[in-house]
Write an enzyme that holds these catalytic residues in place. Structure first.
Site: not given
Length: 257
Positions: A44, A110, A144
């Site tokens: 990431e 995200k 994540c």
């Protein structure tokens, strides 16, 4: 369509808010890949570390990194996945890029921004999952904090591979290990996690634990040091396990709105 997918996971330190240094480091790593692979996975925010001050970067860095990824994919003859700080106008995204060796790109923003670090105050949250096909395998790449939300990863499209790129800190690494294995088991999919190592400029320590789990949640590869991990994902393992166990056929019927 391929019977297997060969992947490389690059686990390394990140230079804080220094895209050039990070691109140079990853270029060396990519050039050192010792096996023929189809897919290369980076962590990431691989050009900066998990920064909440994206305004420190030049606006041109977004497209510079995309161009760099395209070049590396072409040279390596392999697709590349990683997330980066991406700027559009005055808005910032934690954007995952999938870059095909032919130069085409797809992206995922995200969904679950990390409120504990005020990521939700800095970056625009995504709204749509990305399911893509590559060499006959269906991939679902996420980022994540998404790992903590199983419904978002729910395998309703019969994807084959679930991928998480991350900056997951050492104090909560047990959760990373446990949840990656759980996502593999519940979705009956190969599950890959690529994390960083080292300490960032905010003092957060990262211990890696990049790994690949098979459809049954069994560990294929795992590492805690700076390294490149290799794994081969086999179509027959997916098909035979799902045909034998059929757990996905029994999942609850609901959808997100």
């Amino acid at each position: 369509m391929s019977d297997n997918l060969k992947i490389a996971l690059i686990q390394t330190h990140l230079n804080w808010e220094n895209p050039l240094a990070n691109r140079n480091n990853f270029e060396k790593k990519i050039n050192s890949i010792s096996e023929e692979v189809d897919l290369i996975i980076l962590p990431e925010m691989f050009t900066t570390g998990f920064t909440m001050t994206p305004q420190h970067l030049a606006a041109s860095e977004s497209e510079t990194t995309v161009a760099w990824m395209k070049k590396q994919a072409t040279i390596a003859k392999a697709a590349i996945i990683g997330s980066m700080v991406y700027q559009e106008g005055d808005k910032f995204y934690n954007r995952l890029l999938f870059v095909d060796p032919d130069g085409s790109t797809k992206h995922y923003d995200k969904k679950h921004t990390f409120t504990l670090a005020y990521e939700d105050k800095v970056y625009q949250a995504g709204k749509t999952r990305l399911i893509l096909e590559y060499k006959g395998f269906k991939l679902c790449p996420l980022i994540c904090y998404d790992l903590r939300f199983p419904v978002w990863a729910r395998n309703t499209e019969a994807y084959d591979v679930l991928i998480y790129v991350a900056n997951w800190p050492k104090p909560r690494i047990n959760a990373w290990d446990t949840l990656l294995k759980a996502r593999a088991i519940e979705n009956m999919a190969y599950t890959i996690g690529v994390n960083r190592i080292g300490t960032d400029d905010l003092g957060h320590e990262y211990s890696g634990h990049s790994a690949v789990y098979n459809v049954l949640g069994e560990t294929m590869v795992h590492a805690e040091k700076e390294t490149i991990l290799y794994a081969q994902l086999e179509r027959e393992h997916i098909i035979s396990t799902r045909n034998k166990l059929k757990f996905l056929d029994d999942q609850d019927a609901f959808s997100l709105k």
